[in-house]
Write a protein that holds these residues in place. Structure first.
Motif, mmCIF file in Angstrom:
data_model
loop_
_atom_site.group_PDB
_atom_site.id
_atom_site.type_symbol
_atom_site.label_atom_id
_atom_site.label_comp_id
_atom_site.label_asym_id
_atom_site.label_seq_id
_atom_site.Cartn_x
_atom_site.Cartn_y
_atom_site.Cartn_z
ATOM 1 N N LEU A 1 0.216 -1.881 -5.798
ATOM 2 C CA LEU A 1 0.868 -1.000 -4.825
ATOM 3 C C LEU A 1 1.977 -1.744 -4.081
ATOM 4 O O LEU A 1 3.037 -1.177 -3.794
ATOM 5 C CB LEU A 1 -0.169 -0.467 -3.833
ATOM 6 C CG LEU A 1 -1.189 0.514 -4.413
ATOM 7 C CD1 LEU A 1 -2.346 0.727 -3.446
ATOM 8 C CD2 LEU A 1 -0.519 1.842 -4.758
ATOM 9 N N SER A 2 1.749 -3.020 -3.794
ATOM 10 C CA SER A 2 2.771 -3.825 -3.119
ATOM 11 C C SER A 2 4.002 -3.992 -4.004
ATOM 12 O O SER A 2 5.141 -3.919 -3.525
ATOM 13 C CB SER A 2 2.206 -5.197 -2.745
ATOM 14 O OG SER A 2 1.115 -5.077 -1.869
ATOM 15 N N LEU A 3 3.794 -4.210 -5.302
ATOM 16 C CA LEU A 3 4.910 -4.378 -6.236
ATOM 17 C C LEU A 3 5.705 -3.074 -6.374
ATOM 18 O O LEU A 3 6.942 -3.100 -6.488
ATOM 19 C CB LEU A 3 4.405 -4.839 -7.593
ATOM 20 C CG LEU A 3 3.887 -6.281 -7.646
ATOM 21 C CD1 LEU A 3 3.258 -6.564 -9.003
ATOM 22 C CD2 LEU A 3 5.007 -7.273 -7.356
ATOM 23 N N LEU A 4 5.016 -1.931 -6.370
ATOM 24 C CA LEU A 4 5.718 -0.645 -6.403
ATOM 25 C C LEU A 4 6.587 -0.492 -5.160
ATOM 26 O O LEU A 4 7.744 -0.052 -5.244
ATOM 27 C CB LEU A 4 4.705 0.496 -6.488
ATOM 28 C CG LEU A 4 5.280 1.918 -6.414
ATOM 29 C CD1 LEU A 4 6.279 2.169 -7.534
ATOM 30 C CD2 LEU A 4 4.160 2.961 -6.439
ATOM 31 N N THR A 5 6.043 -0.885 -4.015
ATOM 32 C CA THR A 5 6.807 -0.826 -2.762
ATOM 33 C C THR A 5 8.029 -1.728 -2.833
ATOM 34 O O THR A 5 9.125 -1.353 -2.386
ATOM 35 C CB THR A 5 5.920 -1.247 -1.579
ATOM 36 O OG1 THR A 5 4.751 -0.431 -1.549
ATOM 37 C CG2 THR A 5 6.664 -1.095 -0.259
ATOM 38 N N VAL A 6 7.858 -2.923 -3.385
ATOM 39 C CA VAL A 6 8.963 -3.867 -3.522
ATOM 40 C C VAL A 6 10.104 -3.253 -4.327
ATOM 41 O O VAL A 6 11.283 -3.329 -3.934
ATOM 42 C CB VAL A 6 8.483 -5.173 -4.194
ATOM 43 C CG1 VAL A 6 9.664 -5.989 -4.706
ATOM 44 C CG2 VAL A 6 7.679 -5.998 -3.206
ATOM 45 N N PHE A 7 9.778 -2.647 -5.455
ATOM 46 C CA PHE A 7 10.813 -2.055 -6.303
ATOM 47 C C PHE A 7 11.557 -0.942 -5.576
ATOM 48 O O PHE A 7 12.798 -0.906 -5.573
ATOM 49 C CB PHE A 7 10.189 -1.517 -7.590
ATOM 50 C CG PHE A 7 11.160 -0.756 -8.446
ATOM 51 C CD1 PHE A 7 12.141 -1.437 -9.179
ATOM 52 C CD2 PHE A 7 11.122 0.627 -8.515
ATOM 53 C CE1 PHE A 7 13.055 -0.738 -9.954
ATOM 54 C CE2 PHE A 7 12.026 1.334 -9.295
ATOM 55 C CZ PHE A 7 12.998 0.652 -10.014
ATOM 56 N N LEU A 8 10.824 -0.055 -4.941
ATOM 57 C CA LEU A 8 11.453 1.084 -4.275
ATOM 58 C C LEU A 8 12.274 0.641 -3.066
ATOM 59 O O LEU A 8 13.388 1.129 -2.840
ATOM 60 C CB LEU A 8 10.393 2.098 -3.860
ATOM 61 C CG LEU A 8 9.698 2.819 -5.024
ATOM 62 C CD1 LEU A 8 8.552 3.682 -4.515
ATOM 63 C CD2 LEU A 8 10.699 3.660 -5.805
ATOM 64 N N GLU B 1 -1.335 2.299 1.518
ATOM 65 C CA GLU B 1 -2.556 2.179 0.728
ATOM 66 C C GLU B 1 -2.834 0.722 0.364
ATOM 67 O O GLU B 1 -3.997 0.308 0.273
ATOM 68 C CB GLU B 1 -2.444 3.025 -0.536
ATOM 69 C CG GLU B 1 -3.729 3.127 -1.340
ATOM 70 C CD GLU B 1 -4.841 3.862 -0.628
ATOM 71 O OE1 GLU B 1 -6.010 3.707 -1.041
ATOM 72 O OE2 GLU B 1 -4.558 4.565 0.362
ATOM 73 N N SER B 2 -1.768 -0.079 0.172
ATOM 74 C CA SER B 2 -1.971 -1.493 -0.151
ATOM 75 C C SER B 2 -2.681 -2.221 0.988
ATOM 76 O O SER B 2 -3.474 -3.139 0.754
ATOM 77 C CB SER B 2 -0.629 -2.168 -0.463
ATOM 78 O OG SER B 2 0.165 -2.312 0.705
ATOM 79 N N LEU B 3 -2.401 -1.820 2.238
ATOM 80 C CA LEU B 3 -3.061 -2.437 3.388
ATOM 81 C C LEU B 3 -4.543 -2.092 3.456
ATOM 82 O O LEU B 3 -5.313 -2.798 4.107
ATOM 83 C CB LEU B 3 -2.370 -1.990 4.685
ATOM 84 C CG LEU B 3 -0.954 -2.512 4.914
ATOM 85 C CD1 LEU B 3 -0.362 -1.903 6.178
ATOM 86 C CD2 LEU B 3 -0.919 -4.034 4.993
ATOM 87 N N GLU B 4 -4.921 -0.997 2.795
ATOM 88 C CA GLU B 4 -6.336 -0.615 2.735
ATOM 89 C C GLU B 4 -7.113 -1.587 1.859
ATOM 90 O O GLU B 4 -8.295 -1.853 2.098
ATOM 91 C CB GLU B 4 -6.463 0.806 2.179
ATOM 92 C CG GLU B 4 -7.889 1.293 2.007
ATOM 93 C CD GLU B 4 -8.603 1.521 3.327
ATOM 94 O OE1 GLU B 4 -9.811 1.226 3.390
ATOM 95 O OE2 GLU B 4 -7.957 1.965 4.299
#
Length: 309
Positions: free
Chosen positions: A16-23, A242-245
């Protein structure tokens, strides 16, 4: 007050963190294009409104709309803090981006990930091992090399450029406060419910400032770009929340530090395909070495085994 504990599903948190990074990495390019045709307030308002509506529909269909009566008074305070500071982050970042460049903006906004990591260590009692602190040092060195040209520009720049950079740095601090409040809110609400309330609150804050009529004058390119910015907000912040969860805030922040590299690579690609939209950023061998160090440092921090004090 008890503190939020991560689920321990670190692989999901990493994905989820990597998806956030890309976006987040490609977002400054789209925002720069939109600032050519729309004002800051309208862009921000549209992003929050679309995110709120789409997420509300999704949660409503699934029967998962938040039950506000169950919230404690402390949760309402945290929701207010998260909403105000996320709205401040959007405003300060957009104003700063309008005065600088995508690359410079993405460099300076990384102060937010550093502050989030420190907040995770101090507030949520997360802890780095020795080799993870070495990773922090490697990451910092990598940034100094990778963004040497941008940092030089910042020091020698004219007053407008410096003002924009200061605004972005303030926006980074605002974002870190939002993110720490967001993590604690996960004790009483799901990540999607928290984001729904925050999106709605931010949309209300910017409604009086938005120029709605100007949206209907956009051409197909800019309208599509605006919709992309809105969807980027919904998906990226949903993935981040969600990644923080599932993962510690200090580890999530380390992965998010990769976003500027995505930005620089994207700028190079866009400048080749459509050079009239975004001017290219020229990478040197030292810059490439810096990129490698940033990745290595982030991996060392993010994948290290969690410790608690």
């Amino acid at each position: 007050m008890s503190l939020h504990q991560s689920s321990g599903r670190w692989r999901l948190g990493l994905a989820l963190s990597l998806l956030t990074v890309f976006l987040w990495g490609i977002l400054p390019i789209a925002l720069t294009v939109m600032l050519q045709v729309l004002d800051v307030y309208t862009i921000i308002w549209f992003r929050f409104l679309v995110s709120f509506v789409l997420l509300a529909v999704y949660l409503g269909v699934r029967g998962q709309l938040p039950k506000l009566k169950q919230l404690r008074s402390n949760s309402w305070k945290l929701l207010a803090i998260a909403t105000i500071f996320l709205a401040s982050n959007y405003l300060l970042f957009m104003q700063g981006l309008a005065l600088t460049s995508p690359a410079n903006a993405e460099v300076l906004i990384q102060l937010s990930t550093l502050l989030l990591g420190l907040g995770g260590l101090v507030i949520f009692k997360e802890r780095y091992r020795l080799y993870q602190w070495i990773g922090v040092s490697i990451l910092t060195l990598g940034y100094l090399l990778f963004f040497r040209e941008q940092l030089t520009n910042l020091i020698t720049a004219h007053s407008t450029y410096i003002l924009g950079s200061v605004l972005i740095a303030l926006g980074a601090a605002a974002w870190a406060i939002y993110a720490l409040a967001q993590k604690q809110l996960l004790q009483s609400l799901s990540s999607a419910s928290v984001m729904l309330i925050i999106y709605g609150g931010c949309a209300l804050l910017f409604t009086p400032l938005a120029s709605v009529k100007s949206i209907f004058t956009l051409g197909n390119l800019h309208l599509g770009m605006l919709l992309f910015c809105a969807l980027n907000t919904l998906i990226a912040y949903g993935a981040f929340a969600e990644s923080l969860e599932h993962w510690e805030a200090s580890r999530v922040s380390a992965v998010l530090a990769l976003a500027p590299i995505v930005t620089l690579i994207s700028i190079e690609a866009v400048s080749v395909i459509t050079p009239y939209l975004i001017p290219p950023e020229h990478l040197t061998l030292i810059g490439i070495l810096g990129a490698v160090l940033v990745v290595a440092g982030s991996v060392a921090i993010a994948l290290g085994k969690a410790e608690r004090l």
